[in-house]
Design an enzyme around this catalytic site. Sequence first.
Site, PDB file in Angstrom:
ATOM      1  N   GLU A 159      41.648  38.348  41.180  1.00  0.00           N
ATOM      2  CA  GLU A 159      41.350  36.942  40.930  1.00  0.00           C
ATOM      3  C   GLU A 159      42.511  36.043  41.360  1.00  0.00           C
ATOM      4  OE1 GLU A 159      38.401  36.191  40.314  1.00  0.00           O
ATOM      5  OE2 GLU A 159      37.793  38.253  39.914  1.00  0.00           O
ATOM      6  N   ASP A 218      40.517  41.761  47.413  1.00  0.00           N
ATOM      7  CA  ASP A 218      40.821  43.173  47.120  1.00  0.00           C
ATOM      8  C   ASP A 218      42.138  43.584  47.769  1.00  0.00           C
ATOM      9  OD1 ASP A 218      38.555  43.516  45.625  1.00  0.00           O
ATOM     10  OD2 ASP A 218      37.416  44.554  47.180  1.00  0.00           O
TER      11      ASP A 218
END
Length: 434
Positions: free
Chosen positions: A294, A375
């Site tokens: 995030e 990611d």
Amino acid sequence: MRSLRRWVARAGLGGAVSPRGWALLTLAGLGVAVVLAALLLIPWNRPPAPRADQLAALRDLPADQVERARQFRSALRPGGWAALGVGLLVALALGLTPLGSRLIELAGRPFGSHWIAQAVLGGLAVVLVADLVTLPFAAWRHSVLTRYGLATNGWGGWSVDLLKSYAVSAVIGAVALLGFYTVVRLAPRWWWAFGAAGAATLVVVLSFVLPVLVEPVFNRFSPMQPGPLRTQLMELAERDGVPVRDVLVADASRRTRAVNAYVSGLGPTRRVVVYDNLLREATPAEVTAVVAHELGHAKDRDVPVGTLTGALGAAAAVVGLYLIGSWPPLLRLAGVDSVAQPRAFGLLLALVTVTGLVFAPVQALMSRRVEARADAHALALTGDPVAFESMQRRLSAINLADPDPPRWEYLYSASHPSTVERIAAARAYARRAG
């Protein structure tokens, strides 16, 4: 060349430029801006995730877990695609027949067919009918979630959430409809220009206010309790150079067993939110991997970029609706004289629905690229591919995600890389990092 000159003359681009000619030029400019924003701001080069690693990851997952996830997705699939198809048919019926215009007239009749009543009440009535027709599919989906143990709120909680979503949509929709048709009346020849600017502004405003005004309607948020994990996450954000005032915990467990986290908002409303389920189900290292993902969204300004592309797309949509909706055969089918009439809202809804379905694969592709970059950011920030892979396994198991979904479905609607892609990316990173 002769046909080009005729087209220029019809569009009003020869001599004095007509509003329609300006609209064509504006749409072309917005289209170029959207393409440039996508090319420059979306990470089209995704991190390596070799197919061989994906297949190895699939073999490593428990067979019973994979089978249960695929059974769950198979149970959801018919209703999901049926809802999409029925929603399209209803939108076309309301927009390409006089049904929509008659419904709007009926809604405005108790108020003397005043344009405000037709614009707001009629527009909301059209949207409500489209929602109610697909409501059985939403209920059927909830029954599947309950049967597989993902839903925890029961039918009472589900109904309350549904009514809340209708209320929020009605408020936002009423403001948008009133603003749009007010502009149409004040600027009948140039409403598309002011409407495009208004649509873009609305997208930006919603990005600011949704986290603080709308999200609390559905969940309660509280700061993460002081402790080693919170300290570690705040230090992670500081090391990443991402200003985060706090990490909030959402009480998602009263609605679902799923684990998740997200980042939303702009500037002072930006927040990183984790589900309370995640804190209960995952290890501290796995929670750190999720929050690092995030933070990647915040670091790369994915919310502002999404807001920018959304604003440009909304503006282009308004101009496109003006140009396409003015086509006489469509107006005759809808039983209206002009696309700017409140009675023509059904036609606008039909065009928006078709456009959304056509561009859904493009939006999904852009989202997958952004998520893959986040990611990669998480892996680089934590340097812990083992925890990242463990987290993907846990997400797949608890959320009943198909780790390697059918290719056609993946390409059309998947907003995230598949589980096996994410595990393969972690393994490729581990090899590169030694």
